[in-house]
Motif scaffolding. Structure first.
Motif, PDB file in Angstrom:
ATOM      1  N   VAL A 185      62.522 -31.331 -30.149  1.00 38.03           N
ATOM      2  CA  VAL A 185      64.025 -31.607 -28.594  1.00 38.03           C
ATOM      3  C   VAL A 185      62.850 -32.345 -27.840  1.00 38.03           C
ATOM      4  O   VAL A 185      63.414 -32.957 -27.470  1.00 38.03           O
ATOM      5  CB  VAL A 185      64.047 -30.044 -28.617  1.00 38.03           C
ATOM      6  CG1 VAL A 185      65.445 -30.361 -27.425  1.00 38.03           C
ATOM      7  CG2 VAL A 185      65.716 -29.716 -29.808  1.00 38.03           C
ATOM      8  N   MET A 186      62.201 -31.413 -27.733  1.00 38.68           N
ATOM      9  CA  MET A 186      61.021 -31.999 -26.801  1.00 38.68           C
ATOM     10  C   MET A 186      60.713 -33.645 -26.957  1.00 38.68           C
ATOM     11  O   MET A 186      60.265 -34.683 -26.476  1.00 38.68           O
ATOM     12  CB  MET A 186      59.550 -31.124 -26.464  1.00 38.68           C
ATOM     13  CG  MET A 186      60.048 -29.659 -26.427  1.00 38.68           C
ATOM     14  SD  MET A 186      60.905 -29.761 -24.315  1.00 38.68           S
ATOM     15  CE  MET A 186      59.387 -30.775 -23.494  1.00 38.68           C
ATOM     16  N   SER A 189      63.186 -35.929 -26.557  1.00 42.70           N
ATOM     17  CA  SER A 189      63.320 -36.519 -25.010  1.00 42.70           C
ATOM     18  C   SER A 189      62.718 -37.605 -23.915  1.00 42.70           C
ATOM     19  O   SER A 189      62.712 -37.921 -23.643  1.00 42.70           O
ATOM     20  CB  SER A 189      63.423 -34.679 -24.100  1.00 42.70           C
ATOM     21  OG  SER A 189      62.218 -34.087 -23.802  1.00 42.70           O
ATOM     22  N   ARG A 190      61.491 -37.224 -24.969  1.00 40.27           N
ATOM     23  CA  ARG A 190      59.951 -38.072 -25.009  1.00 40.27           C
ATOM     24  C   ARG A 190      60.275 -39.387 -25.138  1.00 40.27           C
ATOM     25  O   ARG A 190      60.007 -40.126 -24.485  1.00 40.27           O
ATOM     26  CB  ARG A 190      58.827 -37.516 -25.537  1.00 40.27           C
ATOM     27  CG  ARG A 190      58.205 -36.305 -24.990  1.00 40.27           C
ATOM     28  CD  ARG A 190      57.216 -36.312 -25.909  1.00 40.27           C
ATOM     29  NE  ARG A 190      56.081 -34.781 -24.910  1.00 40.27           N
ATOM     30  CZ  ARG A 190      56.040 -33.719 -25.894  1.00 40.27           C
ATOM     31  NH1 ARG A 190      57.025 -33.636 -26.384  1.00 40.27           N
ATOM     32  NH2 ARG A 190      56.068 -32.828 -25.389  1.00 40.27           N
ATOM     33  N   THR A 194      61.616 -39.590 -20.397  1.00 38.63           N
ATOM     34  CA  THR A 194      62.265 -38.785 -20.123  1.00 38.63           C
ATOM     35  C   THR A 194      60.618 -38.868 -19.099  1.00 38.63           C
ATOM     36  O   THR A 194      59.433 -38.853 -19.716  1.00 38.63           O
ATOM     37  CB  THR A 194      62.850 -37.638 -20.197  1.00 38.63           C
ATOM     38  OG1 THR A 194      61.413 -37.065 -21.662  1.00 38.63           O
ATOM     39  CG2 THR A 194      63.952 -38.354 -20.648  1.00 38.63           C
ATOM     40  N   GLN A 198      61.665 -34.308 -15.358  1.00 36.96           N
ATOM     41  CA  GLN A 198      63.034 -34.433 -16.707  1.00 36.96           C
ATOM     42  C   GLN A 198      63.205 -33.980 -18.009  1.00 36.96           C
ATOM     43  O   GLN A 198      64.375 -32.967 -17.952  1.00 36.96           O
ATOM     44  CB  GLN A 198      63.024 -35.738 -16.844  1.00 36.96           C
ATOM     45  CG  GLN A 198      64.087 -36.452 -15.691  1.00 36.96           C
ATOM     46  CD  GLN A 198      63.903 -38.503 -15.843  1.00 36.96           C
ATOM     47  OE1 GLN A 198      63.512 -38.953 -17.029  1.00 36.96           O
ATOM     48  NE2 GLN A 198      65.217 -38.687 -15.128  1.00 36.96           N
ATOM     49  N   ARG A 199      61.840 -33.292 -18.443  1.00 35.68           N
ATOM     50  CA  ARG A 199      62.081 -32.589 -19.873  1.00 35.68           C
ATOM     51  C   ARG A 199      61.587 -30.836 -18.974  1.00 35.68           C
ATOM     52  O   ARG A 199      62.497 -30.322 -20.140  1.00 35.68           O
ATOM     53  CB  ARG A 199      60.904 -32.648 -20.299  1.00 35.68           C
ATOM     54  CG  ARG A 199      60.685 -34.566 -21.187  1.00 35.68           C
ATOM     55  CD  ARG A 199      59.665 -34.706 -22.382  1.00 35.68           C
ATOM     56  NE  ARG A 199      58.079 -34.245 -21.229  1.00 35.68           N
ATOM     57  CZ  ARG A 199      57.543 -35.573 -21.838  1.00 35.68           C
ATOM     58  NH1 ARG A 199      58.371 -36.859 -21.216  1.00 35.68           N
ATOM     59  NH2 ARG A 199      56.193 -35.620 -20.707  1.00 35.68           N
ATOM     60  N   VAL A 203      65.508 -30.122 -19.828  1.00 37.87           N
ATOM     61  CA  VAL A 203      65.712 -29.653 -21.517  1.00 37.87           C
ATOM     62  C   VAL A 203      64.463 -27.912 -21.863  1.00 37.87           C
ATOM     63  O   VAL A 203      65.751 -27.494 -22.355  1.00 37.87           O
ATOM     64  CB  VAL A 203      64.780 -30.723 -22.599  1.00 37.87           C
ATOM     65  CG1 VAL A 203      64.316 -30.308 -23.609  1.00 37.87           C
ATOM     66  CG2 VAL A 203      64.922 -31.758 -22.536  1.00 37.87           C
TER      67      VAL A 203
END
Length: 290
Positions: A185-186, A189-190, A194, A198-199, A203
């Motif tokens: 998930v991380m 998002s990268r 982001t 923001q992460r 997230v």
């Protein structure tokens, strides 16, 4: 007898003299720095005591219903609060609740940023973890000695000792929750470009909220566990009733006040746990209760 390797009296004397110097030269500054905490505690206590019992009961029963969506928990909350009123423990229970709420709110403000910092920097985690171990294993009476010397008997040393005792679980669980977010998930998002902030706020914190809320639950319980000890230095509340029961050998006073503490612990424990389960169900970490 263990052989005396060196004389520890000078070391002990220097520690005592150092603390006396701090009290003499910085006591007023410490009291000024702690005045917002005292104001917050007194404000919450005055609000709870001024709130009619029936209104407070309706609010807490409503929160219990929102947390569980079942009738059992609201009934438990209602019976518990009625027990506090019938046993003439209502005002003491509100004093204890105010101390617990103030300590928990302060711990949240301090612990969550520290937990975030630990999760993002391994050297910080390696440094802070032994400190948390010390805070959790040190006998709580030890906290009372310097705080009473600086502030004198009263609510402030009781509150500070409660915060020190109750904060570590929230720090640990915040750190754990943020580091337990799925790496996939991380990475996704990268890929969307982001920023770290923001992460974190978009997230990591939303996905780790159930774990963080479990830390809030543990902090609340540990704050309640300190009420009897805190009453020894002027915190009042249900802990003072237990202390009086011990001093006067009045079993009934100590028993009913102790049961009052249990009632508060059950109410706040079940409510926070239920909200945590709701969050887990919403983000897919646990099956929704049926």
């Amino acid at each position: 007898m263990f052989p005396e390797i060196f004389d520890t009296k000078p070391l002990r004397r220097s520690i005592d003299d150092g603390l006396n110097w701090v009290v003499k030269n910085w006591g007023d500054e410490f009291e000024a720095a702690a005045s917002p905490l005292l104001w917050l505690l007194n404000s919450i206590e005055d609000l709870l005591i001024a709130t009619p019992w029936w209104l407070f009961t309706i609010i807490l029963v409503g929160i219990a219903w929102l947390a569980t969506r079942r009738w059992q928990m609201p009934v438990v909350v209602l019976v518990g609060l009625l027990f506090l009123g019938v046993m003439d423990l209502w005002e003491d229970a509100m004093t204890t609740t105010a101390l617990m709420i103030t300590a928990t709110l302060t711990a949240i403000v301090i612990s969550i940023p520290v937990g975030v910092w630990m999760s993002r920097a391994k050297p910080v985690r390696q440094t802070v973890t032994p400190v948390l171990d010390l805070m959790q294993t040190m006998p709580s009476f030890v906290y009372l000695i310097p705080t009473v010397m600086i502030f004198g008997p009263g609510k402030i040393p009781a509150l500070i000792a409660t915060i020190i005792y109750a904060a570590p679980p929230l720090v640990r669980l915040t750190d754990l929750g943020l580091r337990s977010v799925d790496p996939a998930v991380m990475e996704a998002s990268r890929a969307f470009g982001t920023t770290p902030s923001q992460r974190l706020f978009g997230v990591q914190i939303p996905l780790s909220l159930p774990t963080i809320l479990a830390g809030v639950n543990q902090t609340t319980m540990m704050a309640l566990a300190m009420v009897v000890i805190a009453s020894m230095i002027g915190a009042g509340g249900l802990g003072y009733q237990v202390l009086q029961g011990i001093g006067r050998l009045e079993v009934s006073r100590g028993l009913f006040a102790g049961l009052g503490i249990v009632v508060l612990a059950i109410i706040f424990d079940r409510i926070t746990q239920s909200f945590g389960k709701q969050l887990q169900a919403r983000i897919g970490l646990a099956e929704a209760r049926t």
